[in-house]
Design a protein around this motif. Structure first.
Motif, mmCIF file in Angstrom:
data_model
loop_
_atom_site.group_PDB
_atom_site.id
_atom_site.type_symbol
_atom_site.label_atom_id
_atom_site.label_comp_id
_atom_site.label_asym_id
_atom_site.label_seq_id
_atom_site.Cartn_x
_atom_site.Cartn_y
_atom_site.Cartn_z
ATOM 1 N N ALA A 16 0.798 -0.950 0.342
ATOM 2 C CA ALA A 16 0.100 0.130 0.057
ATOM 3 C C ALA A 16 1.052 0.915 0.004
ATOM 4 O O ALA A 16 0.531 2.422 -0.508
ATOM 5 C CB ALA A 16 -0.936 -0.086 1.524
ATOM 6 N N ARG A 17 1.619 1.190 0.763
ATOM 7 C CA ARG A 17 2.643 2.024 0.775
ATOM 8 C C ARG A 17 3.677 2.345 -0.849
ATOM 9 O O ARG A 17 3.233 3.326 -1.596
ATOM 10 C CB ARG A 17 4.333 1.940 1.783
ATOM 11 N N GLU A 18 3.899 1.667 -1.103
ATOM 12 C CA GLU A 18 4.163 2.045 -2.745
ATOM 13 C C GLU A 18 3.455 2.181 -4.033
ATOM 14 O O GLU A 18 3.741 3.304 -4.332
ATOM 15 C CB GLU A 18 4.868 0.193 -3.393
ATOM 16 N N ILE A 19 2.349 1.880 -3.512
ATOM 17 C CA ILE A 19 1.001 2.081 -4.466
ATOM 18 C C ILE A 19 1.305 3.450 -3.836
ATOM 19 O O ILE A 19 1.161 4.837 -4.811
ATOM 20 C CB ILE A 19 -0.153 1.484 -4.596
ATOM 21 N N SER A 20 0.671 3.720 -3.078
ATOM 22 C CA SER A 20 0.603 5.328 -2.593
ATOM 23 C C SER A 20 2.128 6.198 -2.687
ATOM 24 O O SER A 20 1.253 7.648 -3.465
ATOM 25 C CB SER A 20 -0.062 5.580 -0.725
ATOM 26 N N ILE A 219 12.300 -9.106 7.147
ATOM 27 C CA ILE A 219 12.338 -8.157 5.947
ATOM 28 C C ILE A 219 11.951 -9.189 4.631
ATOM 29 O O ILE A 219 12.011 -8.120 3.159
ATOM 30 C CB ILE A 219 13.994 -8.698 5.899
ATOM 31 N N ARG A 220 11.759 -9.488 4.156
ATOM 32 C CA ARG A 220 11.540 -10.668 3.703
ATOM 33 C C ARG A 220 10.216 -9.870 2.742
ATOM 34 O O ARG A 220 9.339 -10.080 1.834
ATOM 35 C CB ARG A 220 10.831 -11.988 3.484
ATOM 36 N N GLN A 221 9.054 -9.787 4.128
ATOM 37 C CA GLN A 221 7.834 -8.717 4.195
ATOM 38 C C GLN A 221 7.902 -7.948 2.970
ATOM 39 O O GLN A 221 6.929 -8.020 2.329
ATOM 40 C CB GLN A 221 7.653 -9.240 5.706
ATOM 41 N N VAL A 222 9.019 -6.787 3.665
ATOM 42 C CA VAL A 222 9.654 -6.157 2.623
ATOM 43 C C VAL A 222 9.279 -5.915 0.903
ATOM 44 O O VAL A 222 8.991 -5.333 0.410
ATOM 45 C CB VAL A 222 10.490 -4.611 3.259
ATOM 46 N N LEU A 223 9.964 -7.323 1.391
ATOM 47 C CA LEU A 223 10.543 -7.234 -0.402
ATOM 48 C C LEU A 223 9.027 -7.739 -1.418
ATOM 49 O O LEU A 223 8.676 -7.901 -2.021
ATOM 50 C CB LEU A 223 11.870 -9.520 -0.594
ATOM 51 N N TYR A 224 8.025 -9.297 -0.283
ATOM 52 C CA TYR A 224 6.970 -9.582 -1.270
ATOM 53 C C TYR A 224 5.659 -8.156 -1.137
ATOM 54 O O TYR A 224 5.285 -7.924 -2.351
ATOM 55 C CB TYR A 224 6.172 -10.473 0.108
ATOM 56 N N GLY A 225 5.739 -7.346 -0.212
ATOM 57 C CA GLY A 225 5.232 -6.369 -0.585
ATOM 58 C C GLY A 225 5.659 -5.398 -1.874
ATOM 59 O O GLY A 225 4.959 -4.533 -2.394
ATOM 60 N N LYS A 226 7.221 -5.423 -1.847
ATOM 61 C CA LYS A 226 7.403 -3.906 -2.900
ATOM 62 C C LYS A 226 6.906 -4.667 -4.224
ATOM 63 O O LYS A 226 6.675 -4.096 -5.159
ATOM 64 C CB LYS A 226 8.307 -4.455 -2.621
ATOM 65 N N VAL A 227 7.233 -6.159 -4.213
ATOM 66 C CA VAL A 227 6.356 -6.765 -6.001
ATOM 67 C C VAL A 227 5.154 -6.674 -6.333
ATOM 68 O O VAL A 227 4.644 -6.872 -7.235
ATOM 69 C CB VAL A 227 7.244 -8.668 -5.987
#
Length: 393
Positions: A16-20, A219-227
């Motif tokens: 959501a942050r990436e999209i925002s 930290i893997r959740q950060v990668l998942y979120g960005k993808v």
């Protein structure tokens, strides 16, 4: 069971942050708006100029041109809405003068050795073609009468018919155009959103924001979120272009001409998401391996090679090469939709190709996750793939 709150889904918070952030980026919004306008303008121009009837004026000198121009006028009327008007003059010089003064598009003159079509700077290809055919038909009819027969008897058995094995119209030009659109859209969107992922990871690494994130979420959740966030953005942007295109062709009355590409376009959207997901984790890893933006310019060679390959496959590949490429992950995102434009692909082939691409995306995500978790904390220096893989987590 009620859905889990966002706090239990940190990958969604990152997405959501990436999209925002992207939706507040003026350059992203401006480029999207410009592309939408270009899509709409191209459809409007196609409808305006493609459906505009031409009005041709042909100057003649003498009555012998009357049957020829009548045949040409009838041929234009049979082919479409173009019209032909005859401008009679008293002499060949007067007919040439009318063309020079632009009061006539061309002049049709009879000489001792045959006919001549006179133009000022050039003659419209369609007009020249029907005039030449009309002259040939009129001459054949005259020679047949002189020989005591008819033109039909002289040309009996010379007819050539076209037989299409698929029973459909010639879609070659539209297929080439849509193949170009598919290839360029995938190539450009993959680079734009891929570099966005890499730069986002690099900025967080340089500013040590990733260390703060790692204290709050795995930290893997950060990668998942960005993808996920960038996949949704890319899909939304391509979907917007598709909606604008569909609305445009319906408003312009072109749906009957290009409606057959809808199935291939739908598959392209699915393959676009799968193909981008397959490379998204690679872009994230490239960002984690770099220490400055200049490093990205030198480390993106392999993935850029794949994207350029996909572009060239969409533009130039045919036959066996195109069939083989349609099962290669990432490249298939262009190759399979281009194949489907031909309408001769069994349903299981795109399904299998899509499954292979999605499987590749999952494998690359899990492999990239391991390198990303090790490299993203190594500030101050750039790393290679092998070096990052040997680091302790």
């Amino acid at each position: 069971m009620s859905p889990r709150p966002p706090a239990d889904r940190p990958w969604w918070t990152v997405a959501a942050r990436e999209i925002s952030v992207k939706l507040r980026d003026r350059s992203f919004l401006l480029s999207t708006a410009v592309t939408v306008l270009l899509v709409a303008a191209s459809i409007a121009a196609s409808a305006l100029f493609g459906g505009r009837a031409a009005e041709h004026v042909v100057a003649t000198a003498g009555p012998e041109a009357a049957p020829v121009t009548a045949r040409a006028a009838q041929a234009l009327a049979d082919e479409g809405d173009d019209t032909l008007t005859v401008h009679g003059t008293g002499s060949a010089d007067a007919a040439r003068a009318a063309v020079a003064a632009e009061s006539a598009d061309a002049a049709l003159l009879r000489g001792l050795d045959g006919w001549t079509v006179v133009g000022r700077d050039g003659v419209d290809p369609g007009l020249a073609r029907v005039l030449e055919q009309a002259v040939a038909d009129a001459t054949l009819a005259a020679n047949a009468r002189a020989a005591g027969t008819t033109a039909a008897e002289l040309t009996a058995g010379a007819e050539v018919r076209t037989e299409l094995l698929t029973g459909g119209p010639d879609r070659g030009p539209v297929r080439l155009a849509m193949g170009l659109v598919f290839a360029l859209l995938f190539y450009l969107a993959a680079i734009v959103f891929g570099m966005a992922i890499a730069n986002s990871v690099l900025e967080e690494k340089q500013n040590r924001v990733v260390e703060i994130l790692a204290a709050a979420v795995p930290i893997r959740q950060v990668l998942y979120g960005k993808v996920l966030g960038n996949c949704l953005l890319a899909f939304g942007q391509i979907g917007l272009y598709a909606v604008v295109g569909l609305v445009g062709v319906n408003v312009a009355g072109l749906a009957g001409d290009v409606g057959w590409v809808l199935a291939a376009s739908g598959w392209f959207l699915a393959f676009f998401v799968a193909g981008f997901a397959a490379q998204a984790s690679v872009w994230a890893v490239l960002g984690s391996l770099a220490s400055r933006s200049e490093d990205l310019q030198t480390s993106t060679g392999p993935i850029m090679t794949v994207l350029v390959g996909a572009l060239f496959v969409g533009l130039y590949a045919e036959g066996t090469w195109l069939t083989a490429a349609s099962f290669v992950p990432v490249v298939a995102s262009v190759a399979m939709p281009v194949r489907m434009l031909g309408g001769d692909v069994a349903w299981w082939q795109p399904a299998l190709s899509l499954a292979v691409t999605l499987g590749t995306a999952w494998v690359l995500l899990r492999a990239g996750e391991r390198i990303y978790q090790r490299a993203v904390f190594q500030g101050g220096r750039s790393l290679g793939w092998r070096e990052a893989a040997r680091l302790e987590q």
